[in-house]
Write an enzyme that holds these catalytic residues in place. Structure first.
Site, PDB file in Angstrom:
ATOM      1  N   LEU A 122      10.680 -11.837  -8.349  1.00 18.65           N
ATOM      2  CA  LEU A 122      10.069 -12.860  -7.125  1.00 18.65           C
ATOM      3  C   LEU A 122       8.425 -12.707  -7.109  1.00 18.65           C
ATOM      4  CD1 LEU A 122      12.848 -11.982  -4.333  1.00 18.65           C
ATOM      5  CD2 LEU A 122      12.587 -14.187  -5.972  1.00 18.65           C
ATOM      6  N   ASN A 181      15.513 -19.195   4.755  1.00 16.49           N
ATOM      7  CA  ASN A 181      16.986 -18.689   5.242  1.00 16.49           C
ATOM      8  C   ASN A 181      17.107 -17.695   6.208  1.00 16.49           C
ATOM      9  OD1 ASN A 181      17.456 -16.881   3.481  1.00 16.49           O
ATOM     10  ND2 ASN A 181      18.213 -18.283   1.917  1.00 16.49           N
ATOM     11  N   LEU A 183      17.232 -14.606   5.669  1.00 13.90           N
ATOM     12  CA  LEU A 183      18.008 -13.374   5.222  1.00 13.90           C
ATOM     13  C   LEU A 183      17.649 -12.910   3.554  1.00 13.90           C
ATOM     14  CD1 LEU A 183      21.702 -14.241   6.243  1.00 13.90           C
ATOM     15  CD2 LEU A 183      20.265 -12.603   6.977  1.00 13.90           C
ATOM     16  N   LYS A 243      21.395 -19.911   5.385  1.00  8.75           N
ATOM     17  CA  LYS A 243      21.915 -19.224   4.008  1.00  8.75           C
ATOM     18  C   LYS A 243      23.510 -19.636   4.228  1.00  8.75           C
ATOM     19  CE  LYS A 243      21.200 -15.255   1.144  1.00  8.75           C
ATOM     20  NZ  LYS A 243      20.448 -14.157   0.878  1.00  8.75           N
ATOM     21  N   HIS A 257      24.502 -12.158   0.261  1.00  4.31           N
ATOM     22  CA  HIS A 257      23.686 -12.165  -0.886  1.00  4.31           C
ATOM     23  C   HIS A 257      24.384 -11.861  -2.095  1.00  4.31           C
ATOM     24  CE1 HIS A 257      19.549 -12.694  -2.549  1.00  4.31           C
ATOM     25  NE2 HIS A 257      20.135 -11.885  -3.164  1.00  4.31           N
ATOM     26  N   GLU A 370      -5.132  -9.977 -10.309  1.00  8.70           N
ATOM     27  CA  GLU A 370      -4.794 -10.103 -11.666  1.00  8.70           C
ATOM     28  C   GLU A 370      -3.573 -10.620 -11.998  1.00  8.70           C
ATOM     29  OE1 GLU A 370      -5.827  -7.302 -10.159  1.00  8.70           O
ATOM     30  OE2 GLU A 370      -7.631  -6.964 -11.001  1.00  8.70           O
ATOM     31  N   PHE A 395      -6.937  -2.748 -15.753  1.00 11.14           N
ATOM     32  CA  PHE A 395      -6.552  -3.648 -14.642  1.00 11.14           C
ATOM     33  C   PHE A 395      -5.329  -4.616 -14.875  1.00 11.14           C
ATOM     34  CE2 PHE A 395     -10.888  -2.287 -13.011  1.00 11.14           C
ATOM     35  CZ  PHE A 395     -10.316  -1.170 -12.359  1.00 11.14           C
ATOM     36  N   GLN A 431     -10.937   3.609 -14.493  1.00 12.03           N
ATOM     37  CA  GLN A 431     -11.358   2.397 -15.376  1.00 12.03           C
ATOM     38  C   GLN A 431     -10.808   2.388 -16.407  1.00 12.03           C
ATOM     39  OE1 GLN A 431     -13.318   0.459 -12.647  1.00 12.03           O
ATOM     40  NE2 GLN A 431     -12.132   1.961 -11.701  1.00 12.03           N
TER      41      GLN A 431
END
Lengths: 627, 627
Positions: A122, A181, A183, A243, A257, A370, A395, A431
């Site tokens: 996601l 939705n 949920l 949902k 779900h 990034e 990074f 770094q």
């Protein structure tokens, strides 16, 4: 499409119902999947695909087509159902969703011609959508980009990185929709159905935010209209939805779900309930699929790259590979209009500021973000650009999950990480990239390159640009001498033997800064009449297995790798894996502990990867051989 | 502290000037560093350390002390200067900043007793501060947490993940300050000095947002007062500042990021200019350092864990290791109040919902935001909690840069990644972790565990909880049979030989689900009178080198690894590296390409890691040996 909404709306409503039914059938057949996540967004999908977007179901890759990215990838079945409904393929295919023999996978991947980038992690789709929208600007196309997110997904920081970049870049050709939705997977989302929480965030981030009822087709069409006529900023449509919408027993229910309706009674009852929701369409109905507006066939000239001049360095000059990288992408950009560069506010350290100066319209600043930089590069690459995304190598790990999804997408992003290893010196471990090679090598389809001088850096940049699939180049902070002449040739999967004789007692394999430590070790050992072979392993993946095996055979099986990287996953492991089946083992010299601040040469010494350590290792191996 | 601001303000102003001078001296001596980034925040640091925070300079680890996190870690010199000014150590130490022999590194690390977590990768300090603030709630301490961010840093998505969690958790014991100096590394920041951009974002995210002049000490103190009296929400002080403040020639100038004043004239002129800025303090001055309010000595009882009951599984029962993990942390939480759990909205898949039910006050929901979950765990661990942060193993890669910084911090976070490998089945590659072992193994100080059954999972959870430093456990989605009896013992760095005989022709080494493939292969080969040794390599780092070498010796040097992971960086490489110096090589069976959706058993077969593939590999090795 029918301009008369009295026909359009019921026709769309019926399509939404059909998409719900298809999503249920597909997931029930598999016994797994996320039907309720599909059902909440069915009305939005019907409106987008059958009353808004301009595309050709039979030619999804048309460069002038509007694009749709399903950021909430777990709703894949309804994406497939929409494409089937549009006529892209037969609806019966939907019953093969998640089957090992079907490309209709659990989450969308570019095995399917209508999917630009894989989603399912996601918060990534919206980052790719930024790049896809930027690409329209790059090629001067009026195509619009649509991206649909889940509400739970909005907790991902990458979404807000994309929000900033979308606003800063004034991407009014981008329209996002959040399916609110309420949920998540395991509970109510952070903000449940409080749409004002979303509205004030997106407004604050500079987007046109529109709150609507996501099951009201008039409202959806109105919001899409508003988005299309909005200039100077992207639009976020915040759609309040339920949902599981359409099947009363699951509507708005937690615990549904990622759960398919059981095939048989449970599924049949749900589908029967949905079938009751088909409505009559005035004027004998409307075959919306046949009326999808198609883009004009592309009349765009093919972007053929012009020839690139050979490198023009002087042997022995001191040039950091990061600087050579910056110069190389400028030359490449001169020759090929598809080449673009992305930065995360370190352009003066990575020397991509040179590209910005030369090609300001193809330089995309992401500020210190990034994830969206790499995600945007994925979108650009999927639409035909050759995007170089660059920051400090350490990074880039911030975008590790994007690196992973780019592998699944097999999309041609070109990443370059500068400031590798302890050789950066005083800035200290935060770094220093010491695990980057492990990260890219783990993916089975990344090209991984690591030049040691300016000439090889420039040559390899040109090669990686046209190598299919994702690629990574590691560059170094310190200046290193130019050791290759300008007409030297390199290849993906190659290496260079820099020193050799018939009596070599060992092969020392370095890359980047350690090549020079190996050469120093060679000089010292030579004085002691201990000849060694020295290899510059500039291509780690693919790797030149045959040449490594040959070197092992020629030098008594004594292979020593030396790298400015931690011991696991880097050069030592790459060589070891390559020669294992021939029975050779590798002695690894690598950074073995968390380093600290100090001067570069002090750190090479202290963390065991200097010439002195190589000399010691060669002598020890030699003794063991003698013994 | 002096309650009379007519004394306090000039005294603080002088401290700010001194901190600027110290920051310049320290960086000029090193010849590297970020003096101008320090100078913009000097007034804020003076106010925080000498008029706001409660701490003991001589006992920085006191559990009741207020905490300060420098999220913009590149401003380390002024952090060190403030601690020196407070009396923690002698000011002369500041001239050793960035020297290899000093713990005053280029960016702060917990080698210093007053640093909780390493910073220097932007956007992480505020995530750690969330955990530090949660810890105050956990132990019932009134200590407050302060965190200072850069403005450029605010582009990082992780900052907005922290913003959400801080607001949802109503952390009014947390006060953040953004040093809005308008300049990033390579250019103006995204929003330059438009403070309203920051104000509306932080307000939208539910924080009390206060905009002030960051060089006006009255305003700074006023904002800190307001933050302290704010209830129900965290505070973000947005301070408008000038980069390089105090030295006219660099004030607000681009091109001065990360650049020291040259020792000699350039530095001397800058310091002379600052020295002019010392002001008279009424009433003979004020030794603010001596008046820092100290916390009362902690009278907190030491949290001694109670004994934990042995596992109570039944041999042969089918239990997924992810489920056993969930049950194990509940038992551990019963026995030890320091144990906490963090989730990213997958608690019903990782079974941490069991912990939430048992210990709701020690369960922290981050929603779908893995970076703040891991960052918060870092803060909690730094303050004495034992935090288990869990999500799908593939989504933990979202926090790879936090994993890296946790290594540098050597902080005791306990990560668990579920749903490893192709054995998850239908959801497809986006949900499969196939590079996670490479990621954790690359770090030199992570403990990496991978149990195959419920008993070993439970035992290893207990061991990892008390193992110093960071640790990772990989768990699987499918149910697997319980193969160990409840009194079986395990150790970090151990392995189990599950099958052996004096005539074994090869050793097959698996972990997790592949242990069962190896056992199936054993059974099939046994029917053909080909005996093999089978090892469950449940501890990958550290690894039991001696036992592996012994197995290699006993089985003709024929080592075969089999793993539900890509070939690079996983079990094969771990074993190969362990046995290399004894001259043994390893034949690796691993996932060699990007997988796809399908049933678990189909995928094990298709991607080459099933029992059938092991049988084939053993037979081939055996033939080669014969040949």
């Amino acid at each position: 499409m029918p301009s008369d909404r009295t026909t359009l709306i019921p026709a769309l409503k019926n399509i939404a119902t059909q998409l719900r039914i298809d999503s249920i059938r597909a997931t029930s057949e598999s016994g797994t999947g996320h039907p309720t996540s599909c059902m909440s967004m069915a009305d939005i999908m019907a409106a987008l695909f059958f009353a808004e977007m301009r595309f050709d179901p039979k030619d999804p890759k048309n460069p002038e087509s509007d694009r749709f990215v399903l950021s909430k990838g777990h709703a894949a079945p309804i994406l497939y159902a929409a494409w089937a409904e549009s006529g892209a393929f037969d609806r019966s295919e939907l019953l093969k969703v998640r089957d090992i023999h079907s490309d209709l996978e659990g989450h969308p991947t570019p095995r399917l011609p209508f999917v630009d980038v894989a989603t399912g992690s996601l918060g990534q789709g919206i980052c790719a959508a930024i790049g896809i929208a930027l690409n329209a600007r790059r090629i001067g196309s009026p195509y619009r980009t649509y991206v649909l997110l889940g509400d739970g997904e909005s907790a991902e920081g990458s979404v807000w990185e994309a929000a900033n970049v979308g606003a800063i870049d004034r991407l009014d050709n981008l329209c996002a929709i959040t399916d609110v939705n309420g949920l998540g997977q395991s509970r109510a989302t952070m903000w449940d159905h409080d749409l004002s929480q979303f509205e004030r965030r997106w407004s604050a981030f500079g987007w046109r935010a529109l709150v609507i009822d996501g099951h009201d087709l008039n409202a959806i069409l109105g919001a899409l209209d508003t988005a299309r006529s909005t200039t100077g900023q992207p639009t976020m449509i915040l759609a309040r939805t339920i949902k599981g919408k359409g099947v009363a027993s699951v509507e708005g229910k937690d615990g549904w779900h990622g759960k398919a309706f059981k095939k048989g009674d449970e599924m049949d009852r749900a589908i029967a309930e949905l079938e009751q929701q088909f409505v009559p369409v005035p004027d004998g109905g409307a075959n919306l699929a046949s009326r999808i507006p198609k883009p004009a066939p592309s009349s765009r000239p093919v972007d053929a790259p012009k020839p690139v001049a050979a490198p023009a360095y002087t042997l022995g000059d001191q040039v950091a590979t990061r600087e050579a990288f910056g110069a190389a992408i400028v030359k490449l950009g001169d020759a090929d209009p598809r080449v673009v560069a992305l930065d995360a506010d370190v352009k003066n350290s990575t020397f991509t500021d040179k590209f910005e100066k030369a090609h300001p319209d193809r330089f995309y600043q992401n500020f210190i973000a990034e994830q969206v930089m790499v995600g945007s590069a994925m979108g650009l690459a999927a639409r035909g650009a050759i995007p170089f995304a660059t920051t400090f190598a350490c990074f880039l790990t911030r975008a590790a999950d994007f690196v992973r999804m780019a592998a699944i997408s097999n999309v041609g992003i070109k990443l370059a990480g500068s400031h590798a290893g302890v050789s950066i010196g005083e800035d200290g471990p935060s770094q220093m990239a010491l695990e980057d090679l492990a990260m890219y090598r783990a993916e089975p389809n990344y090209t991984v390159l690591y030049p040691c001088d300016a000439v090889s850096a420039e040559r390899l940049v040109a090669l990686m640009a046209y190598q299919p699939g994702p690629a990574y180049m590691r560059t170094s902070r310190p200046k290193t001498p130019v050791i290759y002449s300008n007409d030297e040739t390199f290849k993906i999967g190659g290496l260079k033997v820099l020193r050799e004789s018939a009596s070599d007692v060992a092969t020392v394999i370095g890359a980047g800064v350690t090549v020079f430590e190996a050469l120093k070790a060679y000089d010292r050992l030579r004085e002691e009449h201990v000849p060694i072979r020295v290899i510059d392993l500039y291509s780690l993946a693919p790797i030149d297995r045959d040449a490594l095996v040959a070197a092992a055979r020629a030098t008594g099986g004594n292979l020593i790798t030396v790298e400015d990287h931690y011991a696991a996953g880097g050069i030592g492991d790459a060589v070891a894996e390559a020669v294992a089946d021939e029975g050779f083992t590798v002695h690894r010299i690598a950074v073995g502990e968390i380093p600290r601040s100090g001067k570069p040469e002090e750190l090479l010494e202290r963390f065991g990867i200097s010439a002195a350590h190589i000399v010691k290792a060669v002598k020890r191996l030699k003794l063991e051989v003698k013994g």
